[in-house]
Design a protein around this motif. Structure first.
Motif, short mmCIF file in Angstrom:
data_model
loop_
_atom_site.label_atom_id
_atom_site.label_comp_id
_atom_site.label_asym_id
_atom_site.label_seq_id
_atom_site.Cartn_x
_atom_site.Cartn_y
_atom_site.Cartn_z
N ALA A 170 0.82 -1.22 0.00
CA ALA A 170 0.00 0.00 0.00
C ALA A 170 0.85 1.26 0.00
O ALA A 170 0.36 2.35 0.34
N LEU A 171 2.13 1.15 -0.38
CA LEU A 171 3.03 2.30 -0.30
C LEU A 171 2.54 3.53 -1.07
O LEU A 171 2.65 4.65 -0.56
N PRO A 172 1.96 3.37 -2.29
CA PRO A 172 1.45 4.57 -2.97
C PRO A 172 0.36 5.28 -2.17
O PRO A 172 0.30 6.52 -2.15
N ILE A 173 -0.49 4.49 -1.49
CA ILE A 173 -1.55 5.09 -0.67
C ILE A 173 -0.95 5.79 0.55
O ILE A 173 -1.30 6.93 0.87
N ILE A 174 -0.01 5.12 1.22
CA ILE A 174 0.63 5.69 2.40
C ILE A 174 1.37 6.98 2.05
O ILE A 174 1.29 7.97 2.77
N THR A 175 2.06 6.94 0.90
CA THR A 175 2.79 8.14 0.47
C THR A 175 1.83 9.30 0.23
O THR A 175 2.09 10.44 0.65
N GLY A 176 0.70 9.02 -0.44
CA GLY A 176 -0.30 10.05 -0.71
C GLY A 176 -0.91 10.61 0.55
O GLY A 176 -1.09 11.83 0.69
N VAL A 177 -1.23 9.71 1.50
CA VAL A 177 -1.81 10.14 2.77
C VAL A 177 -0.82 11.02 3.53
O VAL A 177 -1.18 12.07 4.07
N ALA A 178 0.43 10.58 3.57
CA ALA A 178 1.46 11.35 4.28
C ALA A 178 1.60 12.74 3.68
O ALA A 178 1.67 13.74 4.42
N GLN A 179 1.63 12.82 2.36
CA GLN A 179 1.78 14.12 1.70
C GLN A 179 0.58 15.03 1.98
O GLN A 179 0.74 16.23 2.23
N SER A 180 -0.62 14.44 1.97
CA SER A 180 -1.83 15.25 2.21
C SER A 180 -1.87 15.78 3.63
O SER A 180 -2.50 16.81 3.90
N LEU A 181 -1.20 15.09 4.55
CA LEU A 181 -1.16 15.52 5.96
C LEU A 181 0.07 16.35 6.27
O LEU A 181 0.30 16.73 7.43
N GLY A 182 0.89 16.57 5.24
CA GLY A 182 2.11 17.34 5.44
C GLY A 182 3.16 16.58 6.23
O GLY A 182 3.98 17.19 6.95
N ALA A 187 9.20 8.88 7.55
CA ALA A 187 8.99 8.94 8.99
C ALA A 187 7.76 8.14 9.38
O ALA A 187 7.74 7.45 10.41
N LEU A 188 6.72 8.21 8.54
CA LEU A 188 5.49 7.45 8.80
C LEU A 188 5.76 5.96 8.75
O LEU A 188 5.23 5.19 9.57
N LEU A 189 6.59 5.53 7.82
CA LEU A 189 6.95 4.11 7.74
C LEU A 189 7.69 3.65 8.99
O LEU A 189 7.46 2.55 9.50
N LYS A 190 8.59 4.49 9.50
CA LYS A 190 9.30 4.14 10.73
C LYS A 190 8.32 3.99 11.89
O LYS A 190 8.47 3.10 12.73
N GLU A 191 7.32 4.86 11.93
CA GLU A 191 6.29 4.75 12.96
C GLU A 191 5.50 3.46 12.81
O GLU A 191 5.14 2.82 13.80
N ARG A 192 5.23 3.07 11.55
CA ARG A 192 4.49 1.82 11.31
C ARG A 192 5.29 0.64 11.83
O ARG A 192 4.72 -0.30 12.40
#
Length: 206
Positions: A170-182, A187-192
């Motif tokens: 789901a990396l394309p989705i995660i990348t898009g969500v991260a960008q939309s949230l600024g 960093a989000l992946l490390k948190e996951r």
């Protein structure tokens, strides 16, 4: 000298093929593009690998073996069981971070070609059996000591794989969500990774 040139040419074709197949999958990859990236003509590619299918099979088997054996070094670590599970989750997640296109590539080919799924079973099942046997023997000891609850090692392995792999499928989705949230997706992946560890360790609590 000729033998060295042959090895270098074959490796250049393999490297180009890996890049193209992982980016585009089997169906959308063109051997003419692989030859161009490798710096050889199409006849040379045909000389070394004969067909697109043969070339793909070599790439696919290499990647499946890499994926199937990714747990093997981790499972041999001599650690208390919950520490070992933490180490396995982290190391597996880091392996996927270094090979982010690999999970989707393999899953996509399973869905589009049943024969490739059969090849995966042939290549992966022996390694999976070894991993599960090792897990079970160590889990039995940890359960007896009251360190963890008694769960099926198959489910433990599936929990780890599914939690980690999803982050990359789901990396394309995660990348898009991260960008939309600024937020930075790395960093989000490390948190996951840390969240996955917490989920699994909670599941193991006695």
């Amino acid at each position: 000298m000729k033998e060295k040139e042959d090895i270098n040419t074959e490796q250049a074709i393999m490297d180009a093929a890996e890049r193209e197949f992982l980016d585009k999958g089997y169906a959308l990859t063109k051997t003419t593009e692989i030859a161009r990236i490798a710096g050889v003509n199409h006849a040379m590619l045909h000389y070394y690998f004969r067909t697109k299918e043969n070339l793909f099979d070599k790439v696919f088997q290499k990647k499946v073996a890499l994926l199937a054996n990714s747990f093997m070094p981790m499972i041999e670590e001599d650690l208390p069981f919950t520490e070992k599970v933490t180490f396995i989750i982290k190391a597996h997640f880091d392996f996927l971070t270094s090979n982010p296109k690999l999970p989707f590539f393999v899953l996509n080919e399973f869905l589009t070609n049943k024969e490739r799924l059969n090849k995966f079973h042939t290549l992966a099942i022996p390694a999976i059996r070894i991993i599960l046997e090792k897990l079970k023997s160590e889990m039995d000891v940890a359960v007896e000591k009251g360190e963890i609850t008694n769960i099926d090692p198959v489910h433990l392995l599936l929990d780890i794989v599914s939690l980690n792999v999803f982050s990359f499928v789901a990396l394309p989705i995660i990348t898009g969500v991260a960008q939309s949230l600024g937020r930075d997706y790395k960093a989000l992946l490390k948190e996951r990774k840390e969240e996955n560890i917490k989920v699994i360790l909670r599941r193991l609590q006695p």
